[in-house]
Scaffold this motif. Structure first.
Motif, PDB file in Angstrom:
ATOM      1  N   ASP A  34       0.791  -1.212  -0.115  1.00  0.00           N
ATOM      2  CA  ASP A  34      -0.235  -0.034   0.010  1.00  0.00           C
ATOM      3  C   ASP A  34       0.911   1.253  -0.148  1.00  0.00           C
ATOM      4  O   ASP A  34       0.972   2.004   0.884  1.00  0.00           O
ATOM      5  CB  ASP A  34      -0.936  -0.107   1.069  1.00  0.00           C
ATOM      6  N   TYR A  35       1.702   1.408  -1.087  1.00  0.00           N
ATOM      7  CA  TYR A  35       2.830   2.489  -1.279  1.00  0.00           C
ATOM      8  C   TYR A  35       2.404   3.965  -0.835  1.00  0.00           C
ATOM      9  O   TYR A  35       3.091   4.610  -0.535  1.00  0.00           O
ATOM     10  CB  TYR A  35       3.384   2.539  -2.491  1.00  0.00           C
ATOM     11  N   LEU A  36       1.040   4.147  -1.063  1.00  0.00           N
ATOM     12  CA  LEU A  36       0.518   5.711  -1.141  1.00  0.00           C
ATOM     13  C   LEU A  36      -0.594   5.821  -0.087  1.00  0.00           C
ATOM     14  O   LEU A  36      -0.983   6.930   0.222  1.00  0.00           O
ATOM     15  CB  LEU A  36      -0.005   6.111  -2.649  1.00  0.00           C
ATOM     16  N   GLY A  37      -0.853   4.764   0.835  1.00  0.00           N
ATOM     17  CA  GLY A  37      -1.547   4.744   1.774  1.00  0.00           C
ATOM     18  C   GLY A  37      -3.220   4.906   1.201  1.00  0.00           C
ATOM     19  O   GLY A  37      -4.065   5.114   1.871  1.00  0.00           O
ATOM     20  N   MET A  38      -3.507   4.384   0.269  1.00  0.00           N
ATOM     21  CA  MET A  38      -4.647   4.344  -0.345  1.00  0.00           C
ATOM     22  C   MET A  38      -5.682   3.438   0.052  1.00  0.00           C
ATOM     23  O   MET A  38      -6.821   3.685   0.389  1.00  0.00           O
ATOM     24  CB  MET A  38      -4.845   4.153  -2.100  1.00  0.00           C
ATOM     25  N   LYS A 281       7.400  12.313  -5.377  1.00  0.00           N
ATOM     26  CA  LYS A 281       8.374  12.838  -4.767  1.00  0.00           C
ATOM     27  C   LYS A 281       8.281  12.481  -3.274  1.00  0.00           C
ATOM     28  O   LYS A 281       9.625  12.076  -2.683  1.00  0.00           O
ATOM     29  CB  LYS A 281       8.226  14.404  -4.912  1.00  0.00           C
ATOM     30  N   ALA A 282       7.195  12.481  -2.440  1.00  0.00           N
ATOM     31  CA  ALA A 282       7.108  12.207  -1.185  1.00  0.00           C
ATOM     32  C   ALA A 282       7.510  10.650  -0.944  1.00  0.00           C
ATOM     33  O   ALA A 282       8.226  10.332   0.025  1.00  0.00           O
ATOM     34  CB  ALA A 282       5.773  12.368  -0.555  1.00  0.00           C
ATOM     35  N   LEU A 283       6.903   9.871  -1.839  1.00  0.00           N
ATOM     36  CA  LEU A 283       7.537   8.344  -1.705  1.00  0.00           C
ATOM     37  C   LEU A 283       8.937   8.237  -1.882  1.00  0.00           C
ATOM     38  O   LEU A 283       9.753   7.712  -1.013  1.00  0.00           O
ATOM     39  CB  LEU A 283       6.737   7.511  -2.764  1.00  0.00           C
ATOM     40  N   LYS A 284       9.566   8.729  -2.905  1.00  0.00           N
ATOM     41  CA  LYS A 284      10.940   8.901  -2.902  1.00  0.00           C
ATOM     42  C   LYS A 284      11.638   9.187  -1.793  1.00  0.00           C
ATOM     43  O   LYS A 284      12.727   8.580  -1.372  1.00  0.00           O
ATOM     44  CB  LYS A 284      11.582   9.547  -4.362  1.00  0.00           C
ATOM     45  N   GLN A 285      11.241  10.447  -1.158  1.00  0.00           N
ATOM     46  CA  GLN A 285      11.959  11.118   0.069  1.00  0.00           C
ATOM     47  C   GLN A 285      11.780   9.879   1.068  1.00  0.00           C
ATOM     48  O   GLN A 285      12.947   9.844   1.951  1.00  0.00           O
ATOM     49  CB  GLN A 285      11.318  12.329   0.218  1.00  0.00           C
TER      50      GLN A 285
END
Ligand SMILES: Cc1ncc(COP(=O)(O)O)c(C=O)c1O
Length: 372
Positions: A34-38, A281-285
């Motif tokens: 759930d990489y983006l918290g969706m 961008k936020a995920l990469k950070q």
């Protein structure tokens, strides 16, 4: 009566490869897709709840070619084909069903698949289900792929190069430019599994490399990772989708995706499309931060933070399981991945990055890894 099963299970146990289901309660999970918290997004939950009340329907009630295909499935396919820069789309009930249906349908005795050694199990099974020849090239080894095609392409009618876009266990990204070039040289189709690439590295691998998918490219993806729902899809030219509607057995003979999953995917894709740059961008950070923690602790891992999959490379199966158990004592759950998901003696803890983690989660992970 079941003695033979028990004997085989005992062999699996002696190899330290025995698996058991367990409910993960009151633990912080650091290995989900759930990489983006969706999957737990409140806006999506509200949207799905309201729409379900309105249409008063849960199950699709039948396969897509009988009674299961609704205006919501159609809408989702339209959104996905736009998102993936392709003409048309078909949605399946799961990512696994998608790959087995896609590959079974596209390949017969006259055809061949050229498949990366580290491709996902659903690709391996799909190729097995087809009647086509198969050639496996070493992971991302473009010279070997070229050589195999040079030697054998002439023996086959249609040729398909198949690769994960982001590899599910190591998190590395396929060599797209080379794959495209080789596919064109040998008049092959290029099938990319975007399960872990969709909405994590941009819209997918083509976006990551700043390119648009060529006509010979068939994009497979799942709704079960960054989109936070369930299901799978193929985006391609209209004729390919039409072909799959008529030939993909896991599509024809399985109930269409349930309405809650269709609706949540529609809403998640709306949020993703509006905020893609910010999310990626936020995920990469976040991945960078986690990767630094892992490296600081001295674990062997990968170098780049392009994808949110961070393998902690352990090797021995029992050592990986022991490390997972130690982390569990500290309230952290990172599953140990063993053979046959990864090669023997190459067990990993598959740590993933996600926008769903809170500051507190991140601190707990840091402290737990530091204290090992
Ligand atoms: C690369 C890849 N393809 C396909 C699948 C299957 O997708 P699903 O879990 O939605 O059935 C997975 C699942 O882990 C995957 O990692």
């Amino acid at each position: 009566m079941f003695r033979h099963f028990e004997e085989e299970l005992n062999v699996i146990k002696s190899q330290k490869l025995y698996r058991q289901r367990s409910t993960v309660k009151d633990k912080k999970i650091f290995c989900s897709n759930d990489y983006l918290g969706m999957a737990k997004n409140e806006e999506i939950v509200d949207y799905v709840t309201q729409h379900l009340r309105k249409i008063n329907t849960i199950g699709a009630t039948g396969s897509s070619l009988v009674s299961g295909y609704t205006e919501y499935h159609e809408k989702l396919e339209h959104i996905l084909s736009k998102f993936k820069d392709k003409e048309d789309c078909i949605v399946f009930a799961s990512g696994y069903c998608t790959n087995i249906g896609l590959l079974q349908a596209l390949g017969d005795e006259k055809d061949a698949f050229y498949s990366d050694k580290l491709n996902h199990a659903s690709i391996i099974d799909g190729i097995k289900l087809s009647k086509a020849s198969k050639y496996i090239y070493r992971h991302s080894n473009m010279e070997e792929l070229f050589g195999l095609l040079e030697k054998t392409r002439k023996n086959h009618r249609r040729a398909y190069i198949v690769s994960d876009s982001v590899f599910s266990m190591e998190g590395d990204i396929a060599k797209l430019k080379e794959l495209v070039e080789i596919s064109k040289t040998f008049e092959a189709y290029l099938i990319l599994d975007e399960a872990h690439a969709s909405a994590t590295v941009g819209k997918g691998i083509f976006d990551f490399y700043g390119l648009l998918p060529e006509e010979n490219v068939i994009l497979m993806g799942t709704l079960s990772k960054a989109i936070g729902s369930q299901g799978g899809f193929v985006c391609a030219d209209k004729i390919v989708i039409d072909y799959l509607v008529n030939k993909a057995r896991s599509y024809i003979f399985s109930t269409a995706l349930g309405l809650p999953m269709v609706l949540s995917s529609i809403k998640a894709l709306e949020l993703i499309t509006a905020n893609l740059n910010m999310y990626t961008k936020a995920l990469k950070q976040r991945t960078k931060t986690i990767l630094n923690i892992v490296k600081e602790r001295g674990f062997e891992t990968k170098d780049d933070c392009n994808s949110p999959i961070i393998p902690i490379r352990i090797g021995k199966e029992d050592e990986a399981t022991a490390l997972k158990d130690k982390l569990l004592e500290k309230n952290i759950f990172i599953q140990a991945i063993r053979y046959p998901t990864v090669p023997k003696n190459k067990a990993i803890l598959r740590l993933t990055s996600s926008l769903s983690y809170t500051e507190e989660d991140m601190n707990c992970l840091h402290m737990a890894l530091k204290s090992l």
